[in-house]
Design an enzyme around this catalytic site. Structure first.
Site, mmCIF file in Angstrom:
data_model
loop_
_atom_site.group_PDB
_atom_site.id
_atom_site.type_symbol
_atom_site.label_atom_id
_atom_site.label_comp_id
_atom_site.label_asym_id
_atom_site.label_seq_id
_atom_site.Cartn_x
_atom_site.Cartn_y
_atom_site.Cartn_z
ATOM 1 N N LYS A 59 7.453 23.246 -14.541
ATOM 2 C CA LYS A 59 6.818 22.114 -14.309
ATOM 3 C C LYS A 59 6.407 21.939 -13.192
ATOM 4 O O LYS A 59 5.104 21.950 -12.775
ATOM 5 C CB LYS A 59 7.456 20.626 -14.597
ATOM 6 N N HIS B 142 9.894 9.372 -27.319
ATOM 7 C CA HIS B 142 9.352 10.485 -26.796
ATOM 8 C C HIS B 142 8.959 11.226 -27.391
ATOM 9 O O HIS B 142 8.438 11.998 -27.910
ATOM 10 C CB HIS B 142 8.736 9.926 -25.599
ATOM 11 N N LYS C 286 3.654 11.881 -10.916
ATOM 12 C CA LYS C 286 2.643 10.515 -11.427
ATOM 13 C C LYS C 286 3.603 9.452 -12.031
ATOM 14 O O LYS C 286 4.742 9.535 -12.868
ATOM 15 C CB LYS C 286 2.242 11.530 -13.395
ATOM 16 N N GLU D 277 -4.778 16.982 -11.712
ATOM 17 C CA GLU D 277 -5.456 17.231 -13.228
ATOM 18 C C GLU D 277 -6.872 17.936 -12.506
ATOM 19 O O GLU D 277 -7.848 17.625 -13.231
ATOM 20 C CB GLU D 277 -4.508 16.298 -14.277
ATOM 21 N N ASN E 54 0.885 19.102 -21.666
ATOM 22 C CA ASN E 54 0.815 18.218 -22.778
ATOM 23 C C ASN E 54 0.831 18.476 -23.921
ATOM 24 O O ASN E 54 0.015 18.325 -25.274
ATOM 25 C CB ASN E 54 -0.839 17.174 -22.513
ATOM 26 N N ARG F 79 -3.429 21.891 -15.474
ATOM 27 C CA ARG F 79 -1.986 20.533 -15.147
ATOM 28 C C ARG F 79 -1.248 20.175 -16.727
ATOM 29 O O ARG F 79 -0.361 19.876 -17.784
ATOM 30 C CB ARG F 79 -2.103 19.398 -14.531
ATOM 31 N N HIS G 194 1.603 16.927 -27.116
ATOM 32 C CA HIS G 194 0.967 14.826 -26.964
ATOM 33 C C HIS G 194 0.176 14.907 -27.133
ATOM 34 O O HIS G 194 0.227 13.768 -26.867
ATOM 35 C CB HIS G 194 1.318 14.946 -25.540
ATOM 36 N N GLU H 157 11.239 18.233 -24.814
ATOM 37 C CA GLU H 157 10.583 18.815 -23.795
ATOM 38 C C GLU H 157 10.696 19.928 -22.754
ATOM 39 O O GLU H 157 10.076 20.619 -22.586
ATOM 40 C CB GLU H 157 10.304 17.374 -22.739
ATOM 41 N N ARG I 31 1.319 -0.874 -0.021
ATOM 42 C CA ARG I 31 -0.270 0.229 0.406
ATOM 43 C C ARG I 31 1.206 1.521 0.089
ATOM 44 O O ARG I 31 0.290 2.426 0.573
ATOM 45 C CB ARG I 31 -0.858 0.455 0.809
ATOM 46 N N HIS J 28 1.643 11.335 -28.730
ATOM 47 C CA HIS J 28 1.236 9.758 -28.412
ATOM 48 C C HIS J 28 0.884 9.650 -29.120
ATOM 49 O O HIS J 28 0.875 8.316 -28.975
ATOM 50 C CB HIS J 28 0.694 9.889 -26.662
HETATM 51 ZN ZN ZN Z 1 6.299 14.052 -22.537
#
Ligand code: ZN
Ligand code: ADP
Length: 392
Positions: free
Chosen positions: A250, A288, A151, A260, A269, A265, A272, A193, A129, A276
Site C-alpha cells: 500500500k 466493508h 486519507k 490520486e 480500489n 493509486r 471497491h 483487504e 486549520r 462500495h
Molecule cells: Zn477498502
C-alpha cells in the site's frame, strides 16, 4: 520494530512478541517525537473497554518520568460503528475540543479501527486549520489499509468517504497485540483487504494467504469458540507477516500517486467499485470487507469476460475468500433485511457517485492474474458489462 515511510508518516510495525512493551514504545515515540502542551486520545466505546486505560497510563508514565514535561492528556470517547462516521459526530467532537481549550499544538491520537481513524483524522485535518495526528489502529483492516495513505473522511447518506481530506498522520503504530481482542468477523473483514492487496500486486503473497487459510483460520476459530474473543499468539505471528506485506504494498502505491493525480493509486480500489455500492445499500448489516469480497469476485468476473483472467484464477480467488469465512456472491447476503435493495439499477446508481469515475464512465480494477492487474490503474468498463455480472 520495522519503520516504513509513507508520505509524511512514519509507520512503526511491531512484531507480535508478547513480552514487548508496545504501549510504552508508543507513548515514548509520541511524547518525545511530538512535544506538545496537550495530547488528546480519541477512541470508541468498544475499544475504550479494552485498550484505553493502558494507553493513558503509558502516556502519563512517560510524562511523569520527565520533570521538564508537563503536558496534559485528555480523552474523548465516541460511539462505535460505521453509522457514526458522520459530519455530525465530527462537529460534536470539534465543539468539545474548542470548549476544552485545546490549542493548535495539540497532538490527536486516534485509537481504534477505520471509523475512528477516518473521522478523527478528518477532525485533525480541519481543527484550527490542522493539528498533528497519530494513528494507533486496533483492527486488522485499519492496520493494513485505512490508517496508511493519509486519507481521512466522513460518510454521507449518499456514499462512503465523500467528504474528507488528505492529512497523513505523523506516526502510525501498527502492533498486532491490539488484535487479541478483535472478534473473528472483524479479522475476516481485514483479511478481505489483505487478500485484495495480494491480488493486485503479489502472487507469492496470494498463494501463501490461500495455502495457510485452513491452518490458521480454523485454528483461530477453535480458540475463539473455546474462550471467547481471544487469539493465540501463534496466530498473531502469521497475521503479522501479512500485515507487513500489505503495508509495504500500500505504501508503494500511495507514494507513487499520493493524491490520486496520475490514477495509479486507485489500484487499491480493486473490488471497491461494486463493493462500495453493495456496502452502501446493506449498511450496517454488511461490513466493508464483506462487501468488497463480493465486489472482488464480481469485478474479477468482468476481467474473465474481457479475457484478462482465467476462470480457474477466479475460482482460486473465491476459494481463498471462502476459506476466511468471507462471502463471494450477493446470494450470501440473502439473510440481510436490506438484501432486496441489491438490484442492478440501485447498484449502478450508487456506482455513479464513485470518486474514481471519469464523468459518467465507471472504472473497475481488472486483474490479469492473482498478483497483477491488466492496466496500471482502474479501467473504464461499460455499464452493460457491470450490469451483466451483477445480474448473473
Ligand atoms: Zn477498502
Ligand atoms: P474498521 O476498522 O473495520 O473500518 P471499526 O472502526 O468500525 O471498523 O471497527 C470495527 C469494530 O471493532 C467496532 O465496533 C470497534 O469498536 C471494534 N474494535 C476495534 N478494535 C478492536 C479491538 N482491538 N478489540 C475489540 N474490538 C475492536
Amino acid at each position: 520494530i520495522e519503520i516504513k515511510v509513507c508520505l509524511d508518516s512514519q509507520i512503526h510495525i511491531g512484531s507480535a512478541d508478547s513480552s514487548f512493551d508496545y504501549l510504552s514504545y508508543i507513548a515514548r515515540s509520541v511524547i518525545h517525537g511530538l512535544p506538545s502542551s496537550a495530547y488528546l486520545i480519541v477512541t470508541d466505546r468498544n475499544v475504550a473497554k479494552f485498550h484505553l486505560t493502558s494507553l493513558e497510563a503509558a502516556l502519563h508514565a512517560v510524562i511523569e518520568a520527565n520533570a521538564r514535561i508537563s503536558s496534559k492528556v485528555s480523552t474523548y470517547i465516541m460511539p462505535s460503528g460505521e453509522a457514526t462516521k458522520t459530519r455530525e459526530t465530527k462537529a460534536g467532537m470539534e465543539d468539545w475540543m474548542l470548549v476544552s481549550g485545546l490549542t493548535r499544538d495539540t497532538v490527536v491520537i486516534a485509537l481504534g479501527g477505520g471509523v475512528v481513524g477516518d473521522l478523527v483524522g478528518f477532525v485533525a485535518a480541519t481543527y484550527m486549520r490542522s493539528v498533528r495526528l497519530c494513528h494507533v489502529p486496533t483492527t486488522l483492516l485499519a492496520m493494513v489499509d485505512s490508517s496508511v495513505g493519509g486519507k481521512v473522511a466522513v460518510d454521507t447518506p449518499l456514499g462512503k468517504n465523500m467528504i474528507g481530506a488528505f492529512h497523513p498522520a505523523k506516526h502510525i503504530f501498527v502492533f498486532p497485540h491490539f488484535l487479541v481482542t478483535l472478534p473473528a468477523r472483524e479479522v475476516a473483514n481485514g483479511m478481505a483487504e489483505v487478500i485484495k492487496t495480494a491480488a493486485i500486486r503479489d502472487s507469492t503473497m496470494f498463494r501463501l494467504i490461500a495455502s495457510s487459510a485452513a491452518d490458521i483460520w480454523q485454528a483461530f476459530k477453535d480458540v475463539k469458540d473455546a474462550s471467547g474473543t481471544c487469539m493465540l499468539e501463534s496466530r498473531l505471528h502469521f497475521l503479522q507477516s501479512f500485515i507487513a506485506s500489505s503495508i509495504a504494498i500500500k505504501s508503494d502505491i500511495v507514494n507513487a500517486d499520493p493524491k490520486e493525480l496520475n490514477g495509479t493509486r486507485n489500484l487499491v480500489n480493486f473490488g471497491h467499485t461494486i463493493g462500495h455500492a453493495i456496502e452502501s445499500l446493506l449498511l450496517p448489516e454488511a461490513l466493508h470487507g464483506e462487501a468488497i469480497a463480493v465486489g472482488m469476485c464480481l469485478e474479477a468476473r468482468i476481467a474473465v469476460t474481457k479475457g484478462h483472467l482465467t476462470i480457474s484464477e477466479l475460482r482460486s480467488l473465491r476459494d481463498c475468500l471462502k476459506a476466511y469465512d468471507l462471502p463471494t456472491s450477493m446470494l450470501d447476503f440473502a439473510k440481510c433485511a436490506s438484501a432486496p435493495n441489491l438490484t442492478v439499477d440501485k447498484l449502478l446508481d450508487r456506482m455513479a457517485i464513485d470518486k474514481k469515475n471519469a464523468g459518467i464512465a465507471k472504472k473497475v480494477v481488472l486483474l490479469s492474474s492473482l498478483g497483477s492487474t491488466a492496466e496500471k490503474q482502474a479501467s473504464i468498463v461499460e455499464d452493460a458489462h457491470i450490469a451483466a455480472v451483477i445480474a448473473a
